[in-house]
Design a protein around this motif. Structure first.
Motif, PDB file in Angstrom:
ATOM      1  N   ARG A  93       0.985  -1.099  -0.014  1.00 26.65           N
ATOM      2  CA  ARG A  93       0.117  -0.156   0.385  1.00 26.65           C
ATOM      3  C   ARG A  93       0.802   0.946   0.373  1.00 26.65           C
ATOM      4  O   ARG A  93       0.223   2.416  -0.790  1.00 26.65           O
ATOM      5  CB  ARG A  93      -0.824   0.178   1.054  1.00 26.65           C
ATOM      6  N   ALA A  94       1.630   0.982   0.633  1.00 26.50           N
ATOM      7  CA  ALA A  94       3.145   2.217   0.714  1.00 26.50           C
ATOM      8  C   ALA A  94       3.558   2.601  -0.653  1.00 26.50           C
ATOM      9  O   ALA A  94       3.589   3.524  -1.341  1.00 26.50           O
ATOM     10  CB  ALA A  94       4.089   2.155   1.773  1.00 26.50           C
ATOM     11  N   ALA A  95       3.586   1.383  -1.909  1.00 25.94           N
ATOM     12  CA  ALA A  95       4.078   1.652  -2.369  1.00 25.94           C
ATOM     13  C   ALA A  95       3.066   2.269  -4.193  1.00 25.94           C
ATOM     14  O   ALA A  95       3.636   2.679  -4.423  1.00 25.94           O
ATOM     15  CB  ALA A  95       4.382   0.119  -3.112  1.00 25.94           C
ATOM     16  N   VAL A  96       1.606   1.601  -3.670  1.00 29.35           N
ATOM     17  CA  VAL A  96       1.384   2.097  -4.432  1.00 29.35           C
ATOM     18  C   VAL A  96       1.015   3.585  -4.419  1.00 29.35           C
ATOM     19  O   VAL A  96       1.010   4.608  -5.247  1.00 29.35           O
ATOM     20  CB  VAL A  96      -0.421   1.761  -4.287  1.00 29.35           C
ATOM     21  N   ALA A  97       1.133   4.572  -3.371  1.00 26.92           N
ATOM     22  CA  ALA A  97       1.015   5.262  -2.412  1.00 26.92           C
ATOM     23  C   ALA A  97       2.233   6.614  -2.893  1.00 26.92           C
ATOM     24  O   ALA A  97       1.921   7.181  -3.913  1.00 26.92           O
ATOM     25  CB  ALA A  97       0.575   6.100  -0.991  1.00 26.92           C
ATOM     26  N   MET A  98       3.213   6.385  -2.502  1.00 25.58           N
ATOM     27  CA  MET A  98       4.739   6.779  -3.155  1.00 25.58           C
ATOM     28  C   MET A  98       4.628   6.936  -5.011  1.00 25.58           C
ATOM     29  O   MET A  98       5.348   7.929  -5.344  1.00 25.58           O
ATOM     30  CB  MET A  98       5.594   6.657  -2.768  1.00 25.58           C
ATOM     31  N   ARG A  99       4.195   5.835  -5.403  1.00 27.53           N
ATOM     32  CA  ARG A  99       4.699   5.656  -6.653  1.00 27.53           C
ATOM     33  C   ARG A  99       4.023   6.875  -7.999  1.00 27.53           C
ATOM     34  O   ARG A  99       4.442   7.342  -9.044  1.00 27.53           O
ATOM     35  CB  ARG A  99       3.736   4.084  -7.326  1.00 27.53           C
ATOM     36  N   LYS A 100       2.613   7.805  -6.667  1.00 26.74           N
ATOM     37  CA  LYS A 100       1.714   8.165  -7.549  1.00 26.74           C
ATOM     38  C   LYS A 100       2.403   9.715  -7.338  1.00 26.74           C
ATOM     39  O   LYS A 100       2.564  10.713  -8.140  1.00 26.74           O
ATOM     40  CB  LYS A 100       0.390   8.436  -6.507  1.00 26.74           C
ATOM     41  N   LEU A 101       3.651   9.886  -7.034  1.00 25.49           N
ATOM     42  CA  LEU A 101       4.521  10.859  -5.799  1.00 25.49           C
ATOM     43  C   LEU A 101       6.192  10.374  -7.305  1.00 25.49           C
ATOM     44  O   LEU A 101       6.436  11.286  -6.815  1.00 25.49           O
ATOM     45  CB  LEU A 101       4.677  11.257  -4.731  1.00 25.49           C
ATOM     46  N   GLY A 102       5.713   9.240  -8.646  1.00 21.97           N
ATOM     47  CA  GLY A 102       7.146   9.284  -8.935  1.00 21.97           C
ATOM     48  C   GLY A 102       8.137   8.715  -8.063  1.00 21.97           C
ATOM     49  O   GLY A 102       9.141   8.386  -8.642  1.00 21.97           O
ATOM     50  N   TYR A 103       8.097   8.109  -7.112  1.00 20.75           N
ATOM     51  CA  TYR A 103       9.128   7.039  -6.560  1.00 20.75           C
ATOM     52  C   TYR A 103       8.978   5.581  -6.835  1.00 20.75           C
ATOM     53  O   TYR A 103       7.497   5.433  -6.513  1.00 20.75           O
ATOM     54  CB  TYR A 103       8.919   7.112  -5.378  1.00 20.75           C
ATOM     55  N   ILE A 104       9.961   5.053  -6.915  1.00 15.58           N
ATOM     56  CA  ILE A 104       9.847   3.416  -7.097  1.00 15.58           C
ATOM     57  C   ILE A 104      10.491   2.603  -5.927  1.00 15.58           C
ATOM     58  O   ILE A 104      11.864   2.327  -6.466  1.00 15.58           O
ATOM     59  CB  ILE A 104      10.461   3.153  -8.923  1.00 15.58           C
ATOM     60  N   PRO A 105      10.049   1.760  -5.574  1.00  8.27           N
ATOM     61  CA  PRO A 105      10.787   1.141  -4.504  1.00  8.27           C
ATOM     62  C   PRO A 105      10.168  -0.264  -5.165  1.00  8.27           C
ATOM     63  O   PRO A 105       9.918  -0.461  -5.772  1.00  8.27           O
ATOM     64  CB  PRO A 105       9.604   1.260  -3.434  1.00  8.27           C
ATOM     65  N   ALA A 106      11.507  -0.902  -3.691  1.00  4.54           N
ATOM     66  CA  ALA A 106      11.991  -2.343  -4.395  1.00  4.54           C
ATOM     67  C   ALA A 106      10.988  -2.961  -3.053  1.00  4.54           C
ATOM     68  O   ALA A 106      10.551  -2.741  -2.353  1.00  4.54           O
ATOM     69  CB  ALA A 106      12.984  -2.848  -4.032  1.00  4.54           C
ATOM     70  N   LEU A 107      10.331  -4.093  -3.595  1.00  8.86           N
ATOM     71  CA  LEU A 107       9.392  -4.443  -2.827  1.00  8.86           C
ATOM     72  C   LEU A 107      10.111  -6.155  -2.488  1.00  8.86           C
ATOM     73  O   LEU A 107       9.913  -6.976  -3.388  1.00  8.86           O
ATOM     74  CB  LEU A 107       8.100  -5.004  -3.173  1.00  8.86           C
ATOM     75  N   HIS A 108       9.390  -6.839  -1.344  1.00  9.78           N
ATOM     76  CA  HIS A 108       9.753  -7.945  -1.221  1.00  9.78           C
ATOM     77  C   HIS A 108       8.054  -8.816  -0.739  1.00  9.78           C
ATOM     78  O   HIS A 108       7.911  -7.883   0.433  1.00  9.78           O
ATOM     79  CB  HIS A 108      10.780  -8.555   0.402  1.00  9.78           C
ATOM     80  N   LEU A 109       7.479  -9.342  -1.295  1.00  9.92           N
ATOM     81  CA  LEU A 109       6.009 -10.134  -1.340  1.00  9.92           C
ATOM     82  C   LEU A 109       5.876 -11.593  -0.603  1.00  9.92           C
ATOM     83  O   LEU A 109       7.427 -12.042  -0.738  1.00  9.92           O
ATOM     84  CB  LEU A 109       5.791 -10.521  -2.724  1.00  9.92           C
ATOM     85  N   VAL A 110       5.320 -11.872  -0.473  1.00  8.24           N
ATOM     86  CA  VAL A 110       5.433 -12.944   0.765  1.00  8.24           C
ATOM     87  C   VAL A 110       4.375 -13.996  -0.055  1.00  8.24           C
ATOM     88  O   VAL A 110       4.209 -15.437  -0.195  1.00  8.24           O
ATOM     89  CB  VAL A 110       5.730 -13.161   2.502  1.00  8.24           C
ATOM     90  N   THR A 111       3.589 -13.487  -1.082  1.00  7.85           N
ATOM     91  CA  THR A 111       2.005 -14.024  -1.800  1.00  7.85           C
ATOM     92  C   THR A 111       1.879 -13.572  -3.390  1.00  7.85           C
ATOM     93  O   THR A 111       2.146 -12.523  -3.264  1.00  7.85           O
ATOM     94  CB  THR A 111       0.927 -13.334  -1.140  1.00  7.85           C
ATOM     95  N   THR A 112       1.826 -14.282  -4.190  1.00  8.65           N
ATOM     96  CA  THR A 112       1.754 -13.292  -5.114  1.00  8.65           C
ATOM     97  C   THR A 112       0.002 -14.353  -6.103  1.00  8.65           C
ATOM     98  O   THR A 112      -0.325 -15.173  -5.785  1.00  8.65           O
ATOM     99  CB  THR A 112       2.506 -13.321  -6.280  1.00  8.65           C
ATOM    100  N   ASN A 113      -0.343 -13.929  -6.892  1.00  6.74           N
ATOM    101  CA  ASN A 113      -1.185 -14.220  -7.109  1.00  6.74           C
ATOM    102  C   ASN A 113      -2.600 -13.235  -8.288  1.00  6.74           C
ATOM    103  O   ASN A 113      -1.177 -11.628  -8.933  1.00  6.74           O
ATOM    104  CB  ASN A 113      -2.996 -14.386  -6.809  1.00  6.74           C
TER     105      ASN A 113
END
Length: 395
Positions: A93-113
């Protein structure tokens, strides 16, 4: 160039239901629930238990997170309501929020679908610790201020808006870590650590923390580590994390409900003396350099030279208030609008009073003044993190 912001570690899919008092009242009648049964002292083994838990939160106006006996219960319960499928977890959720301001973070996920792949920022580099697709949805229940439920001898009215999270998430309970994430954070200036609260095994958590420390060993020496707290299935595991990570955590973040849970008492969030005493007690329990608390009225940093976090706090409250008002689909223009609003007066008075009591050890920023009857209450802490962390990169 590698990401300057790295976000971990858990994630999930949320089923956000649209509150409907009529449905809740029908379920109360269907299950024969009485006012005397409403409490927080029960395991959630059935849909009846789930309804009682929701009523307990509604009565107190508080939010929280609870574990349910099986994920299928969430699927069944959500079918009673209009439901929106969204991303869950502080990191994503933080990644989605900051991406709108132009920041591209690296993410670690534990689940995907398919839902995760559709909803995460498509240009964010990421790893996942689960090689297979899986789905363990979290139920998100939001209620507004003055939401009312009346059925039989039950008559409840919420004194504030809030949200509740229910889940049985095997991926987050296991919290497998992909140590390949270490190769993605070698240039990170900020690392978010979050998502361990669903874990239930002390032995497994010890193993995961050893893995986490190996990952963190690849961080630049001057990187800031921000730990965002949450409601733990087993509170003793929270204390284990504090003891193992205390010397690596730069900033420890939590909301007002979590702060009150640690202290075992309710606080008047607008009483400066109570907040001062609470912060002093909290830092004895959690010995980290800076504690950040975000609430509905204000956000603050407590610790030596706390004023250096002023811009980050402003970034956090602006992002959280933008989400509060506009939900998932806010725009950059919405964000600018919220940033230009005056502060709420209660929070501003509290900030001034705390500065008089704690001087350089406190920085308190009031939340922008927004009057909103139909507001988003889920993900506000995640949005706060999404505004706080990017602001740390600014000189």
């Amino acid at each position: 160039m590698k990401a300057q912001i790295a976000l971990g570690f858990g994630n999930n899919i949320d089923y956000e239901i649209a509150w409907d008092s009529w449905v809740i009242e029908n379920l109360i009648s269907q299950y024969g629930i009485r006012a005397e049964e409403i409490s927080d002292n029960r395991d959630i083994k059935s849909e009846r238990d789930l309804v009682i838990s929701i009523l307990n939160f509604l009565r107190s106006g508080s939010g929280g997170e609870r574990f349910v006996a099986d994920s299928a219960m969430i699927e069944r319960f959500a079918q009673n309501f209009e439901t929106k499928i969204t991303l869950g977890g502080t990191s994503v959720r933080a990644a989605v929020a900051m991406r709108k301001l132009g920041y591209i973070p690296a993410l670690h996920l534990v689940t995907t679908n398919d839902h995760v792949r559709r909803l995460i920022p498509p240009d964010s580099p990421h790893v996942c610790s689960n090689p297979k697709d899986s789905l363990y949805p979290h139920l998100i229940v939001q209620f507004g201020k003055e939401t009312r439920v009346r059925s039989g001898d039950i008559d409840l009215c919420a004194n504030r808006a809030n949200r509740i999270i229910y889940h049985h998430d095997e991926d987050n309970i296991a919290m497998r870590l992909n140590e390949g994430f270490a190769d993605m954070i070698t240039e990170a200036k900020v690392l978010l650590v979050s998502g361990f609260n669903a874990m239930q095994s002390r032995e497994l958590l010890v193993s995961r923390l050893e893995s986490l420390l190996r990952i963190m060993g690849k961080l630049p020496q001057d990187a800031l580590v921000y730990y965002e707290d949450a409601s733990f299935y087993d509170p003793s595991l929270s204390r284990l994390i504090h003891s193992r990570l205390a010397n690596r955590i730069s900033v420890f973040g939590l909301n007002e409900d979590e702060m009150q849970s640690y202290l075992g008492r309710k606080l008047d969030l607008l009483d400066a003396f109570q907040i001062k005493e609470a912060l002093e007690a909290l830092q004895k329990l959690i010995p980290v350099p800076i504690i950040v608390v975000h609430s509905m009225y204000w956000a603050l940093a407590y610790g030596e030279n706390a004023m250096r976090f002023e811009n980050a706090l402003k970034g956090g409250v602006t992002m959280a208030t933008t989400r509060f008002r506009y939900g998932d689909d806010f725009t950059v223009e919405n964000h600018r609008e919220i940033a230009s609003l005056p502060p709420n007066q209660e929070g501003a008075r509290l900030a001034d009073a705390l500065k008089g009591l704690l001087a350089r050890k406190i920085c308190c920023v009031p939340v922008p003044q927004v009057d909103q009857s139909n507001a988003t209450t889920v993900g506000l802490g995640d949005a706060f993190v999404g505004g706080f962390l990017p602001a740390l990169l600014s000189p």
